[in-house]
Write a protein that holds these residues in place. Structure first.
Motif, PDB file in Angstrom:
ATOM      1  N   GLN A  54       0.942  -1.202   0.112  1.00 47.15           N
ATOM      2  CA  GLN A  54      -0.120  -0.087   0.205  1.00 47.15           C
ATOM      3  C   GLN A  54       1.180   1.362   0.008  1.00 47.15           C
ATOM      4  O   GLN A  54       0.130   2.473  -0.252  1.00 47.15           O
ATOM      5  CB  GLN A  54      -0.854   0.121   1.594  1.00 47.15           C
ATOM      6  CG  GLN A  54      -1.693   1.111   1.077  1.00 47.15           C
ATOM      7  CD  GLN A  54      -3.187   1.145   0.681  1.00 47.15           C
ATOM      8  OE1 GLN A  54      -3.736  -0.441  -0.722  1.00 47.15           O
ATOM      9  NE2 GLN A  54      -3.107   2.702  -1.233  1.00 47.15           N
ATOM     10  N   ARG A  55       1.682   1.047   0.811  1.00 42.53           N
ATOM     11  CA  ARG A  55       2.670   2.412   0.870  1.00 42.53           C
ATOM     12  C   ARG A  55       3.222   2.208  -0.924  1.00 42.53           C
ATOM     13  O   ARG A  55       3.808   3.598  -0.959  1.00 42.53           O
ATOM     14  CB  ARG A  55       3.881   1.902   2.024  1.00 42.53           C
ATOM     15  CG  ARG A  55       3.798   1.969   3.371  1.00 42.53           C
ATOM     16  CD  ARG A  55       4.752   2.543   4.289  1.00 42.53           C
ATOM     17  NE  ARG A  55       5.367   1.218   4.085  1.00 42.53           N
ATOM     18  CZ  ARG A  55       5.573   0.166   5.283  1.00 42.53           C
ATOM     19  NH1 ARG A  55       3.892   0.364   5.826  1.00 42.53           N
ATOM     20  NH2 ARG A  55       5.796  -0.518   4.874  1.00 42.53           N
ATOM     21  N   ALA A  56       3.711   1.391  -0.813  1.00 39.52           N
ATOM     22  CA  ALA A  56       4.367   1.610  -2.677  1.00 39.52           C
ATOM     23  C   ALA A  56       3.361   2.319  -3.181  1.00 39.52           C
ATOM     24  O   ALA A  56       3.589   3.019  -4.515  1.00 39.52           O
ATOM     25  CB  ALA A  56       5.009   0.385  -2.707  1.00 39.52           C
ATOM     26  N   VAL A  57       2.173   1.801  -3.792  1.00 37.67           N
ATOM     27  CA  VAL A  57       0.968   2.190  -4.498  1.00 37.67           C
ATOM     28  C   VAL A  57       0.835   4.010  -4.247  1.00 37.67           C
ATOM     29  O   VAL A  57       0.989   4.660  -5.111  1.00 37.67           O
ATOM     30  CB  VAL A  57      -0.040   1.614  -4.564  1.00 37.67           C
ATOM     31  CG1 VAL A  57      -1.221   2.591  -5.078  1.00 37.67           C
ATOM     32  CG2 VAL A  57       0.513   0.084  -4.775  1.00 37.67           C
ATOM     33  N   ASP A  58       1.215   4.223  -2.670  1.00 34.18           N
ATOM     34  CA  ASP A  58       0.993   5.561  -2.399  1.00 34.18           C
ATOM     35  C   ASP A  58       2.066   6.402  -3.044  1.00 34.18           C
ATOM     36  O   ASP A  58       1.747   7.948  -3.219  1.00 34.18           O
ATOM     37  CB  ASP A  58       0.534   5.566  -0.968  1.00 34.18           C
ATOM     38  CG  ASP A  58      -0.913   5.479  -0.146  1.00 34.18           C
ATOM     39  OD1 ASP A  58      -2.058   4.891  -1.486  1.00 34.18           O
ATOM     40  OD2 ASP A  58      -1.000   5.241   0.281  1.00 34.18           O
ATOM     41  N   ASP A  59       3.616   5.657  -2.417  1.00 28.07           N
ATOM     42  CA  ASP A  59       4.408   6.732  -2.912  1.00 28.07           C
ATOM     43  C   ASP A  59       4.542   6.609  -4.875  1.00 28.07           C
ATOM     44  O   ASP A  59       4.421   8.140  -5.600  1.00 28.07           O
ATOM     45  CB  ASP A  59       5.904   6.009  -2.480  1.00 28.07           C
ATOM     46  CG  ASP A  59       5.603   6.030  -0.828  1.00 28.07           C
ATOM     47  OD1 ASP A  59       5.664   6.963  -0.414  1.00 28.07           O
ATOM     48  OD2 ASP A  59       6.551   5.094  -0.390  1.00 28.07           O
ATOM     49  N   TYR A  60       4.155   5.816  -4.985  1.00 27.92           N
ATOM     50  CA  TYR A  60       3.914   6.266  -6.877  1.00 27.92           C
ATOM     51  C   TYR A  60       2.616   6.871  -7.433  1.00 27.92           C
ATOM     52  O   TYR A  60       3.366   7.308  -7.623  1.00 27.92           O
ATOM     53  CB  TYR A  60       3.479   4.469  -7.361  1.00 27.92           C
ATOM     54  CG  TYR A  60       2.824   4.097  -8.793  1.00 27.92           C
ATOM     55  CD1 TYR A  60       4.272   4.493 -10.032  1.00 27.92           C
ATOM     56  CD2 TYR A  60       2.067   4.900  -8.972  1.00 27.92           C
ATOM     57  CE1 TYR A  60       4.043   5.346 -11.264  1.00 27.92           C
ATOM     58  CE2 TYR A  60       1.910   4.368 -10.849  1.00 27.92           C
ATOM     59  CZ  TYR A  60       2.326   4.571 -11.533  1.00 27.92           C
ATOM     60  OH  TYR A  60       2.244   4.968 -12.651  1.00 27.92           O
TER      61      TYR A  60
END
Length: 138
Positions: A89-95
């Motif tokens: 989820q953090r990776a998607v949000d950062d993207y």
């Protein structure tokens, strides 16, 4: 004439029920086996030899290996799964933040237009679009 009509007498309803139960239990077993194998690979606290040992045990003696693994290490399987989901989820949000925030668009309207364009191209899902839109508008 020796014509016999075989109806459901050769395979009664109770037999069909038990067959469905066994198939259901077999599918659950396979899912549990793959979940344990995924957890072995996901666990960062285990070293290489420990992972190899658990894999040999789980694959070599599947029923015993899985049951012992769940008893010995099952307490933290949920925590590791949750941490993995949070990292994704953090990776998607950062993207999303990087994609929306790295352009020359500065106003909310422009950011929403850019985000909508990314969604139209298939870069993000509808749920990701909705979450990013909420972050922009709040």
């Amino acid at each position: 004439m020796n014509d016999y009509v075989y109806l459901a007498y050769d395979y009664p309803v109770l037999g069909a029920f038990w067959t469905a139960v066994w198939i259901f239990l077999w599918v659950l077993w396979v899912l549990l086996l793959f979940r344990v194998i995924a957890d072995i690979f996901r666990d960062d606290t285990l070293g290489g030899w420990a992972k190899a040992g658990w894999l040999v045990f789980v694959i070599g003696l599947p029923f015993l290996g899985v049951f012992i693994y769940v008893i010995a290490r099952g307490k933290n399987m949920g925590r590791r799964e949750r941490e993995h989901a949070q990292a994704q989820q953090r990776a998607v949000d950062d993207y999303i933040r990087e994609t929306v925030g790295s352009s020359e668009y500065t106003s909310d309207v422009d950011a929403l237009a850019k985000l909508s364009e990314i969604r139209a191209k298939g870069g993000i899902t509808e749920d990701e679009f909705r979450r990013a839109k909420e972050k922009i508008l709040h």
